[in-house]
Enzyme design. Structure first.
Site, PDB file in Angstrom:
ATOM      1  N   THR A  73       0.849  -1.197   0.000  1.00  0.00           N
ATOM      2  CA  THR A  73       0.000   0.000   0.000  1.00  0.00           C
ATOM      3  C   THR A  73       0.881   1.242   0.000  1.00  0.00           C
ATOM      4  O   THR A  73       0.616   2.217  -0.720  1.00  0.00           O
ATOM      5  CB  THR A  73      -0.965  -0.015   1.208  1.00  0.00           C
ATOM      6  OG1 THR A  73      -1.759  -1.196   1.109  1.00  0.00           O
ATOM      7  CG2 THR A  73      -1.874   1.200   1.226  1.00  0.00           C
ATOM      8  N   ASN A 161      -5.041 -10.853  -7.143  1.00  0.00           N
ATOM      9  CA  ASN A 161      -5.057 -11.507  -5.836  1.00  0.00           C
ATOM     10  C   ASN A 161      -6.307 -12.352  -5.602  1.00  0.00           C
ATOM     11  O   ASN A 161      -6.288 -13.303  -4.845  1.00  0.00           O
ATOM     12  CB  ASN A 161      -4.930 -10.456  -4.721  1.00  0.00           C
ATOM     13  CG  ASN A 161      -5.814  -9.249  -4.938  1.00  0.00           C
ATOM     14  OD1 ASN A 161      -5.829  -8.670  -6.017  1.00  0.00           O
ATOM     15  ND2 ASN A 161      -6.560  -8.872  -3.929  1.00  0.00           N
ATOM     16  N   GLN A 189       1.468 -10.211  -6.064  1.00  0.00           N
ATOM     17  CA  GLN A 189       1.142 -11.640  -6.148  1.00  0.00           C
ATOM     18  C   GLN A 189       2.068 -12.386  -7.110  1.00  0.00           C
ATOM     19  O   GLN A 189       1.932 -13.599  -7.276  1.00  0.00           O
ATOM     20  CB  GLN A 189      -0.324 -11.833  -6.570  1.00  0.00           C
ATOM     21  CG  GLN A 189      -1.330 -11.255  -5.581  1.00  0.00           C
ATOM     22  CD  GLN A 189      -1.381 -11.982  -4.233  1.00  0.00           C
ATOM     23  OE1 GLN A 189      -0.835 -13.083  -4.078  1.00  0.00           O
ATOM     24  NE2 GLN A 189      -2.021 -11.371  -3.253  1.00  0.00           N
ATOM     25  N   SER A 209       5.150  -6.800  -1.454  1.00  0.00           N
ATOM     26  CA  SER A 209       4.767  -6.869  -0.041  1.00  0.00           C
ATOM     27  C   SER A 209       5.338  -8.137   0.589  1.00  0.00           C
ATOM     28  O   SER A 209       5.171  -9.234   0.040  1.00  0.00           O
ATOM     29  CB  SER A 209       3.239  -6.887   0.042  1.00  0.00           C
ATOM     30  OG  SER A 209       2.835  -7.068   1.366  1.00  0.00           O
ATOM     31  N   GLY A 210       5.996  -7.982   1.748  1.00  0.00           N
ATOM     32  CA  GLY A 210       6.616  -9.142   2.396  1.00  0.00           C
ATOM     33  C   GLY A 210       5.628 -10.189   2.867  1.00  0.00           C
ATOM     34  O   GLY A 210       5.851 -11.389   2.689  1.00  0.00           O
ATOM     35  N   HIS A 211       4.488  -9.737   3.430  1.00  0.00           N
ATOM     36  CA  HIS A 211       3.624 -10.725   4.087  1.00  0.00           C
ATOM     37  C   HIS A 211       2.841 -11.605   3.127  1.00  0.00           C
ATOM     38  O   HIS A 211       2.161 -12.526   3.545  1.00  0.00           O
ATOM     39  CB  HIS A 211       2.686 -10.043   5.103  1.00  0.00           C
ATOM     40  CG  HIS A 211       1.524  -9.298   4.523  1.00  0.00           C
ATOM     41  ND1 HIS A 211       0.246  -9.791   4.545  1.00  0.00           N
ATOM     42  CD2 HIS A 211       1.433  -8.088   3.931  1.00  0.00           C
ATOM     43  CE1 HIS A 211      -0.589  -8.912   4.007  1.00  0.00           C
ATOM     44  NE2 HIS A 211       0.120  -7.867   3.626  1.00  0.00           N
ATOM     45  N   THR A 247      13.528   5.392  10.577  1.00  0.00           N
ATOM     46  CA  THR A 247      14.463   4.299  10.877  1.00  0.00           C
ATOM     47  C   THR A 247      13.910   2.996  10.325  1.00  0.00           C
ATOM     48  O   THR A 247      12.730   2.692  10.469  1.00  0.00           O
ATOM     49  CB  THR A 247      14.693   4.205  12.400  1.00  0.00           C
ATOM     50  OG1 THR A 247      15.173   5.473  12.830  1.00  0.00           O
ATOM     51  CG2 THR A 247      15.694   3.117  12.738  1.00  0.00           C
ATOM     52  N   CYS A 336      -9.381  -7.781   2.384  1.00  0.00           N
ATOM     53  CA  CYS A 336      -9.873  -6.441   2.718  1.00  0.00           C
ATOM     54  C   CYS A 336     -11.388  -6.378   2.662  1.00  0.00           C
ATOM     55  O   CYS A 336     -12.011  -5.583   3.339  1.00  0.00           O
ATOM     56  CB  CYS A 336      -9.320  -5.403   1.755  1.00  0.00           C
ATOM     57  SG  CYS A 336      -7.596  -5.584   1.452  1.00  0.00           S
TER      58      CYS A 336
END
Ligand code: PLP
Length: 524
Positions: A73, A161, A189, A209-211, A247, A336
């Protein structure tokens, strides 16, 4: 008792053990701030450098930049802001620029929403234009061709997705050829599921996106083609070469790095051929279980890990509840929109008949899925089919309840009505005559035996409660009655209804089987 089978990997994935290890390492031994110049800082910095290099090799970033961030996002946001600022700049310089912001009709909501938002914030007054897709979920290139002469920015996705539909990126690139249009491709995806070589394409921005691929939530990256405009979304300490201040999420980046490393080593994840074989086996089990099933994306044009299907006469809700009761977790569409009772805009854009959109189920596994899990899933899917044949969804089955217990009332804290696992255990110990009532539908109750083990409870679906009310009220004098369901919604309404009819000792399991199922006694 069998464990859960998680088949909703397009929503999110479990974190790979190697990624957990890397995250822990980044929070313990290598906890330094990568901006510090001492040894601890240098160590942390070297972690980021290695992960960036690995990411660059994997996606073929060439001279392009990779900016770590909080997820797709944010990546989409940065790409949209960058493109729109560049368009504004061209306008200010009196250079030609199109007036259309074109996005695929099946894009993730983050795309259309950020286009509309930044267009408004920057007061650009550009027009948003939805690019239609065909019945297979592929962009309509003829329409794109007509829009391109006046397009300023085009957003499409590599793979969808909800349906797994793979876009024709070469076809889109050919239409964009020779224009100055900026192009974002949402690659969320695609990572780990499709080959990527971004620098060899004309793609300007690609969020990841990592997750969605075994890293934790809250980490991602944005690829930006060399020379493509980039306006930072976050300004401050100048981290990420000044492109994304704040950071760095070192635990997330290190974990993402472990996943990327595993992809590069080719040891942890299944090959594409294996994934296609797994999918074929799951397809067979679904066809056996649910005659008449239709797949909403042609399999030859879908990610090997995603299936979107509809079964005639079985609503998505029915199949989801049946599977969930059997310990298989799938979804009706994107995570979502899972809590919104709306038809999928993705399937609507594909022009599917309404029954297919309202019966659609998404089943998604990931590249780390193994043979044993596929075998267990297939076996359990077949048995779910048997349960569904025995107990078809009653025609016009409705969860509307004729008792006056509204959702709001049931949510309200009625003293002592809501039991947690410990309360239930104590009550069970005190009252040997306690009656447990499963208020889920019969197919969910029956399917429980396939997954977590059958519960020592009678089954009175919520809609049948009025018929059974008199019996329940008479039951064993004033013995306690504890209702339960999947999430605690239906059971709260049942308990409140009984109380409204004067049975004070009516309770329900708050959070349902999902949170406190372990406290429910199983059939012996
Ligand atoms: N794009 C696609 C195709 C997705 O599937 C998702 C996840 O739901 C996103 C974007 C948003 O990703 P994130 O959760 O990292 O913000």
């Amino acid at each position: 008792m069998n464990s859960d089978i998680y088949l909703d990997n397009n929503a999110t994935t479990a974190v790979l053990p190697a990624a957990v290890k890397a995250a822990v390492q980044a929070m313990t031994a290598s906890f330094g701030n990568p901006s510090s110049t001492h040894t601890a800082g240098l160590r942390a910095k070297s972690v980021i450098d290695k992960v960036r290099a690995s990411a660059a090799r994997l996606i073929g970033a060439g001279e392009g930049r990779i900016v770590f961030n909080s997820g797709a996002t944010e990546g989409i946001q940065t790409a949209v802001l960058s493109a729109l600022c560049a368009i504004r700049q061209r306008r200010a310089e009196g250079l030609p620029t199109g007036s259309l912001l074109v996005y695929g009709a099946t894009e993730h909501k983050a795309v259309s929403e950020s286009l509309a938002y930044w267009n408004q914030v920057l007061e650009l007054n550009l027009s948003l234009r939805k690019l239609p897709v065909d019945a297979e979920g592929r962009h309509d290139l003829e329409v794109l061709r007509t829009l391109v002469p006046d397009a300023a920015f085009v957003c499409t996705m590599a793979a969808n997705n909800e349906t797994g539909a793979i876009s024709d990126l070469d076809g889109i690139a050919a239409v964009l050829d020779g224009t100055a249009v900026l192009w974002m491709v949402d690659c969320v995806q695609a990572l780990g599921k499709l080959p990527l070589n971004l620098a060899s394409t004309r793609i300007d921005y690609a969020p990841f996106s990592g997750h969605k691929l075994y890293a934790p939530k809250g980490v991602g990256m944005l690829y930006v083609r060399a020379g493509a405009p980039l306006t930072p979304l976050m300004i401050g300490g100048g981290q990420e070469g000044g492109l994304r201040s704040g950071t760095e999420n070192m635990a997330g980046i290190a974990a993402f790095g472990a996943v990327l490393g595993a992809l590069e080593e080719n040891s942890t994840f299944r090959s594409h051929a294996e994934l296609y074989e797994y999918r074929d086996r799951i397809v067979l089990s679904l066809c056996d279980a649910f005659p008449g099933i239709v797949f909403n994306t042609p399999l030859e044009n879908a990610l090997p890990t995603t299936l979107n299907f509809s079964v005639p006469d079985l609503s998505s809700g029915f199949v989801l509840d049946l599977f969930d009761a059997a310990g298989i977790q799938v979804s009706a569409g994107s995570a979502c929109s899972a809590s919104k009772a709306q038809l999928s805009y993705v399937l609507e854009a594909m022009g599917l008949p309404e029954w297919r959109a309202s019966n659609a189920v998404r089943l998604s596994f990931g590249p780390a899925t193994d043979e044993a899990m596929v075998a267990r899933a297939c076996e359990r899917i077949r048995r779910c089919g048997a349960v569904a044949r025995l107990i078809r969804a009653p025609a016009n089955a409705s969860k509307d309840f004729v008792c006056s217990a509204s959702d709001e009332l049931a949510d309200a804290s009625v003293t002592g009505m809501h039991l947690d696992a410990a309360d239930l255990a104590a009550l069970l110990q005190k009252h040997s005559d306690l009656l447990l009532v499963d208020v889920r539908e019969s197919h969910e109750h029956a399917a429980s035996a396939l997954g977590r083990g059958g519960y020592a409870a009678i089954n009175v679906p919520l809609a049948s409660l009025p018929d059974e009310l008199a019996g329940l009220l008479e039951l064993n004098g004033r013995a306690p009655v504890v209702f339960f369901c999947r999430s605690g919604n239906r059971s709260a309404r049942a308990a409140l209804c009984l109380r409204q009819h004067g049975h004070e000792a009516a309770y329900h399991l708050a959070g349902g089987i999902a949170l406190s199922g372990g406290a429910l006694p199983l059939k012996v």
